[in-house]
Design a protein around this motif. Structure first.
Motif, PDB file in Angstrom:
ATOM      1  N   ASN B 217     -11.789 -75.625 -20.618  1.00 57.71           N
ATOM      2  CA  ASN B 217     -12.591 -75.254 -19.450  1.00 57.71           C
ATOM      3  C   ASN B 217     -12.690 -73.742 -19.247  1.00 57.71           C
ATOM      4  O   ASN B 217     -13.058 -73.268 -18.182  1.00 57.71           O
ATOM      5  CB  ASN B 217     -12.067 -75.937 -18.168  1.00 57.71           C
ATOM      6  CG  ASN B 217     -10.558 -76.008 -18.129  1.00 57.71           C
ATOM      7  OD1 ASN B 217      -9.896 -75.583 -19.075  1.00 57.71           O
ATOM      8  ND2 ASN B 217     -10.013 -76.519 -17.053  1.00 57.71           N
ATOM      9  N   PHE B 218     -12.364 -72.983 -20.311  1.00 56.87           N
ATOM     10  CA  PHE B 218     -12.607 -71.535 -20.319  1.00 56.87           C
ATOM     11  C   PHE B 218     -13.559 -71.214 -21.469  1.00 56.87           C
ATOM     12  O   PHE B 218     -13.408 -71.763 -22.554  1.00 56.87           O
ATOM     13  CB  PHE B 218     -11.290 -70.769 -20.505  1.00 56.87           C
ATOM     14  CG  PHE B 218     -10.510 -70.600 -19.220  1.00 56.87           C
ATOM     15  CD1 PHE B 218     -10.478 -69.397 -18.549  1.00 56.87           C
ATOM     16  CD2 PHE B 218      -9.818 -71.677 -18.679  1.00 56.87           C
ATOM     17  CE1 PHE B 218      -9.774 -69.258 -17.364  1.00 56.87           C
ATOM     18  CE2 PHE B 218      -9.110 -71.544 -17.502  1.00 56.87           C
ATOM     19  CZ  PHE B 218      -9.089 -70.334 -16.833  1.00 56.87           C
ATOM     20  N   ASN B 219     -14.537 -70.336 -21.213  1.00 59.06           N
ATOM     21  CA  ASN B 219     -15.479 -69.944 -22.255  1.00 59.06           C
ATOM     22  C   ASN B 219     -15.129 -68.567 -22.810  1.00 59.06           C
ATOM     23  O   ASN B 219     -14.733 -67.674 -22.059  1.00 59.06           O
ATOM     24  CB  ASN B 219     -16.894 -69.892 -21.691  1.00 59.06           C
ATOM     25  CG  ASN B 219     -17.630 -71.203 -21.891  1.00 59.06           C
ATOM     26  OD1 ASN B 219     -17.073 -72.152 -22.445  1.00 59.06           O
ATOM     27  ND2 ASN B 219     -18.857 -71.257 -21.443  1.00 59.06           N
ATOM     28  N   CYS B 221     -15.722 -64.989 -23.865  1.00 56.57           N
ATOM     29  CA  CYS B 221     -16.678 -63.910 -23.556  1.00 56.57           C
ATOM     30  C   CYS B 221     -16.610 -62.798 -24.595  1.00 56.57           C
ATOM     31  O   CYS B 221     -17.237 -61.752 -24.425  1.00 56.57           O
ATOM     32  CB  CYS B 221     -16.393 -63.325 -22.167  1.00 56.57           C
ATOM     33  SG  CYS B 221     -16.587 -64.506 -20.825  1.00 56.57           S
ATOM     34  N   TYR B 255     -11.672 -64.599 -21.837  1.00 50.45           N
ATOM     35  CA  TYR B 255     -12.121 -65.970 -21.603  1.00 50.45           C
ATOM     36  C   TYR B 255     -12.348 -66.154 -20.098  1.00 50.45           C
ATOM     37  O   TYR B 255     -11.475 -65.778 -19.298  1.00 50.45           O
ATOM     38  CB  TYR B 255     -11.076 -66.975 -22.082  1.00 50.45           C
ATOM     39  CG  TYR B 255     -10.742 -66.846 -23.552  1.00 50.45           C
ATOM     40  CD1 TYR B 255     -11.441 -67.579 -24.520  1.00 50.45           C
ATOM     41  CD2 TYR B 255      -9.734 -65.989 -23.978  1.00 50.45           C
ATOM     42  CE1 TYR B 255     -11.134 -67.445 -25.866  1.00 50.45           C
ATOM     43  CE2 TYR B 255      -9.425 -65.853 -25.322  1.00 50.45           C
ATOM     44  CZ  TYR B 255     -10.130 -66.581 -26.260  1.00 50.45           C
ATOM     45  OH  TYR B 255      -9.824 -66.447 -27.596  1.00 50.45           O
ATOM     46  N   ALA B 256     -13.460 -66.726 -19.708  1.00 49.63           N
ATOM     47  CA  ALA B 256     -13.782 -66.903 -18.289  1.00 49.63           C
ATOM     48  C   ALA B 256     -13.677 -68.368 -17.903  1.00 49.63           C
ATOM     49  O   ALA B 256     -14.087 -69.258 -18.649  1.00 49.63           O
ATOM     50  CB  ALA B 256     -15.183 -66.384 -18.001  1.00 49.63           C
ATOM     51  N   GLY B 257     -13.125 -68.628 -16.741  1.00 47.16           N
ATOM     52  CA  GLY B 257     -13.003 -69.999 -16.262  1.00 47.16           C
ATOM     53  C   GLY B 257     -12.298 -70.044 -14.909  1.00 47.16           C
ATOM     54  O   GLY B 257     -12.104 -68.991 -14.311  1.00 47.16           O
ATOM     55  N   ASP B 258     -11.911 -71.123 -14.438  1.00 46.94           N
ATOM     56  CA  ASP B 258     -12.125 -72.474 -14.902  1.00 46.94           C
ATOM     57  C   ASP B 258     -13.569 -72.879 -14.610  1.00 46.94           C
ATOM     58  O   ASP B 258     -13.991 -72.885 -13.447  1.00 46.94           O
ATOM     59  CB  ASP B 258     -11.120 -73.387 -14.202  1.00 46.94           C
ATOM     60  CG  ASP B 258     -11.249 -74.846 -14.563  1.00 46.94           C
ATOM     61  OD1 ASP B 258     -12.268 -75.251 -15.102  1.00 46.94           O
ATOM     62  OD2 ASP B 258     -10.305 -75.600 -14.285  1.00 46.94           O
ATOM     63  N   LEU B 259     -14.303 -73.221 -15.668  1.00 48.13           N
ATOM     64  CA  LEU B 259     -15.724 -73.505 -15.497  1.00 48.13           C
ATOM     65  C   LEU B 259     -15.974 -74.845 -14.812  1.00 48.13           C
ATOM     66  O   LEU B 259     -17.105 -75.153 -14.461  1.00 48.13           O
ATOM     67  CB  LEU B 259     -16.422 -73.448 -16.855  1.00 48.13           C
ATOM     68  CG  LEU B 259     -16.367 -72.035 -17.463  1.00 48.13           C
ATOM     69  CD1 LEU B 259     -16.729 -72.072 -18.925  1.00 48.13           C
ATOM     70  CD2 LEU B 259     -17.281 -71.091 -16.713  1.00 48.13           C
ATOM     71  N   GLY B 263     -15.401 -70.577 -11.825  1.00 53.75           N
ATOM     72  CA  GLY B 263     -15.361 -69.933 -13.145  1.00 53.75           C
ATOM     73  C   GLY B 263     -15.283 -68.427 -13.142  1.00 53.75           C
ATOM     74  O   GLY B 263     -15.701 -67.774 -14.091  1.00 53.75           O
ATOM     75  N   GLU B 266     -10.184 -65.127 -15.281  1.00 55.84           N
ATOM     76  CA  GLU B 266     -10.230 -64.664 -16.671  1.00 55.84           C
ATOM     77  C   GLU B 266      -8.857 -64.755 -17.303  1.00 55.84           C
ATOM     78  O   GLU B 266      -7.831 -64.551 -16.654  1.00 55.84           O
ATOM     79  CB  GLU B 266     -10.759 -63.226 -16.762  1.00 55.84           C
ATOM     80  CG  GLU B 266      -9.883 -62.198 -16.064  1.00 55.84           C
ATOM     81  CD  GLU B 266     -10.410 -60.771 -16.172  1.00 55.84           C
ATOM     82  OE1 GLU B 266     -11.453 -60.549 -16.798  1.00 55.84           O
ATOM     83  OE2 GLU B 266      -9.749 -59.869 -15.617  1.00 55.84           O
TER      84      GLU B 266
END
Lengths: 299, 271
Positions: B217-219, B221, B255-259, B263, B266
């Motif tokens: 649930n983190f993307n 970046c 990493y960015a989240g929790d999406l 979200g 980081e």
């Protein structure tokens, strides 16, 4: 008083209270820190029309900046806290936020009186901005196209002094300019002051008031060499050019120091280089409460 | 003046509420007055001098000796002074702490630095679950100050954390930074599963990537050089911590989240 053949007039420079702050701009390298600082301090020669007076105090090496990158220290002054805040914010937004790799920090702590630095610029982040509290100070990380713009939220305001000055009276333009350049080199070594005019030198010193109602300042005709036969001139026949150095500083003592080294540098050139007199912008007490007596400063 | 020292006489059978033994509440009191204070233990109360041998007189500098994990609420609501604990402590160390310093040589129980507002807590050992978290049913964990843990933390370190800094020199347990609202958690060791679960904002700074990978649930970046990290490391320099000795870095994978939520949090991993 005569120093090296140069007459120091028994007069005083008249200055006024301002509000000031110091900002530190850093960047990937010294070149881009300076570009940003020059943009920030552009069109900031006089509060008469610019809204503020700003200048570069000095370059900073990596060990002197908060983020360990090369930087430039700036001083900016305005007539009040609100006008200072407005100038800082618009200039930071247009000249530092926009400048590649830059970061912006306060260089002056004063918890009792602060103005916004990045506090409102953060909204440029459109909700993606991130706040960080580090050592009790709030910073904003604003996402921008080259990465992240880091700025401190606030900067301190200091009660300051604007408009300290002295006039260099010489036999020619070249000699006046050479003397002023020598003075500026020495004055830039003094902390807490800036000389906000182009290259630190003013050729169009002004007096308070004008025959035209719309203007509150006009040319200082008493020191205009071309008007020697036309107005109540303060110039003797051999004076062909007058230039002024204006100083803003965080304290009166800082301006004292800057004036002393500046006048001394001019006097070191002496009468043999065409320097005849040092005078000052004295407006009979109409301009401000701070008086810099030339002979006391050089005593 | 020597530190005011409370040396536990025997290992207590019941938990002891030590919240009244803080510099704020003991200032101006003589040792004999302090001895007469009643502490809640189990379902009754007991005089301080029945539980502790008391020595010293400096109420601004308090020491607990022979401490065990039965001593709860040490440093509760403290605003100034120092508390040093030799041994383990129980739950709620530094609850609502507003200032001053607490140092523990030993392990701490659940809810260390719970809803702390300012000040410094250093644990020379391991900390239990919910370090810097919020009490059950409350929405804001710590809102300021710094917590240093030289060992590991239990699950849910930084749960509902709102501001401040948690520095974990060892490993963080599962659900680290879960439901985090803001602030900074830095970990030198490993982190458990479900890192940043329900994280809203804030920063988790990792010295190395988690063994099990970044939560789904983190993307990613991408890799970045972040200007604030040198400032953060500069702020570590004055701390008595491994973080002060850690070489500053500003190059991280972000990493960015929790999406699954807003979200805006980081996870930054050193690269």
């Amino acid at each position: 008083m005569i120093i090296n053949g140069v007459t120091i007039d028994a007069t005083f420079a008249e200055a006024f209270p301002m509000k000031g702050t110091r900002l530190i701009i850093t960047a990937l390298n010294a070149k881009w820190a300076m570009i940003s600082a020059q943009a920030f301090t552009g069109f900031a020669t006089s509060v008469i029309a610019c809204g503020c007076e700003a200048g570069i105090e000095r370059e900073l090496d990596e060990s002197e900046t908060p983020d360990g990158r090369p930087g430039v220290s700036i001083l900016i002054f305005a007539m009040g806290g609100k006008s200072l805040a407005k100038q800082v914010e618009t200039r930071a937004g247009q000249c530092v936020l926009t400048s590649p790799t830059s970061s912006l920090f306060s260089g002056l702590d004063n918890p009792e009186k602060e103005i916004a630095l990045g506090q409102n610029l953060r909204y440029f982040g459109d909700g993606f901005q991130i706040s960080k509290m580090i050592d009790g100070k709030r910073y904003w990380r604003i996402p921008v196209m080259d990465g992240e713009f880091l700025t401190q939220e606030k900067t301190g305001v200091h009660d300051s002094v604007g408009g300290g000055n002295f006039l260099v009276l010489a036999e020619s333009q070249e000699q006046a300019l050479t003397a002023c350049e020598a003075a500026i080199v020495e004055m830039r070594k003094i902390a807490n002051v800036i000389m906000p005019f182009p290259g630190g030198v003013v050729r169009s010193g002004s007096k308070v008031g004008s025959k035209f109602k719309a203007l509150n300042a006009s040319t200082n005709d008493a020191f205009c060499p071309t008007l020697k036969g036309q107005t109540k001139s303060d110039l003797s026949p051999e004076i062909e050019s007058v230039m002024e150095i204006v100083i803003d500083g965080l304290t009166k003592e800082d301006i004292d120091k800057a004036m002393r080294v500046g006048i001394q540098a001019v006097c070191d050139l002496g009468a043999e280089n065409g320097i005849r007199r040092i005078s000052a912008g004295n407006y009979g007490g109409k301009l401000g409460p701070f008086h810099f007596h030339l002979q006391e400063i050089m005593a | 003046m020597s530190p005011l020292t409370f040396a536990l006489k025997t290992s207590p059978a019941q938990r002891i509420d030590c919240s009244s033994l803080t510099p704020d509440l003991l200032v101006g009191k003589s040792v004999s007055e302090i001895a007469l204070l009643e502490l809640v233990t189990g379902n009754s109360t007991a005089r301080v001098d029945s539980l502790f041998d008391i020595s010293g007189e400096n109420t601004a500098d308090i020491k607990f000796a022979n401490s065990t994990d039965k001593l709860d609420f040490i440093g509760r609501n403290m605003t100034t002074g120092n508390i040093t604990v030799a041994g383990n402590v129980g739950a709620y160390l530094g609850l609502f702490l507003e200032g001053g310093q607490i140092e523990v040589t030993g392990n701490t129980g659940i809810y260390t630095a719970c809803e702390m507002k300012s000040g410094l807590i250093k644990i020379n050992g391991n900390a239990g679950e919910f370090v810097g978290g919020a009490r059950s049913g409350y929405k804001n964990g710590m809102t300021g100050g710094t917590v240093i843990i030289t060992g590991d933390t239990g699950a849910r370190a930084g749960d509902h954390m709102r501001r401040g800094m948690i520095l974990i020199e060892g490993n963080a347990g599962d659900y680290c930074a879960a439901r985090m609202i803001s602030g900074t958690i830095a970990v030198l060791g490993n982190v458990g599963t479900h890192l940043g679960y329900g994280m809203k904002r804030g920063t988790v700074l990792l010295n190395k990537a988690p063994k099990q990978g970044i939560p789904a649930n983190f993307n990613d970046c991408g890799p970045h050089t972040l200007a604030f990290l040198p400032l953060l490391f500069n702020s570590f320099a004055k701390l008595d911590s491994q973080f002060a000795k850690t070489k500053s870095f500003s190059r991280v994978q972000r990493y960015a989240g929790d999406l699954g939520g807003i979200g805006m949090g980081e996870i930054l991993v050193k690269i």
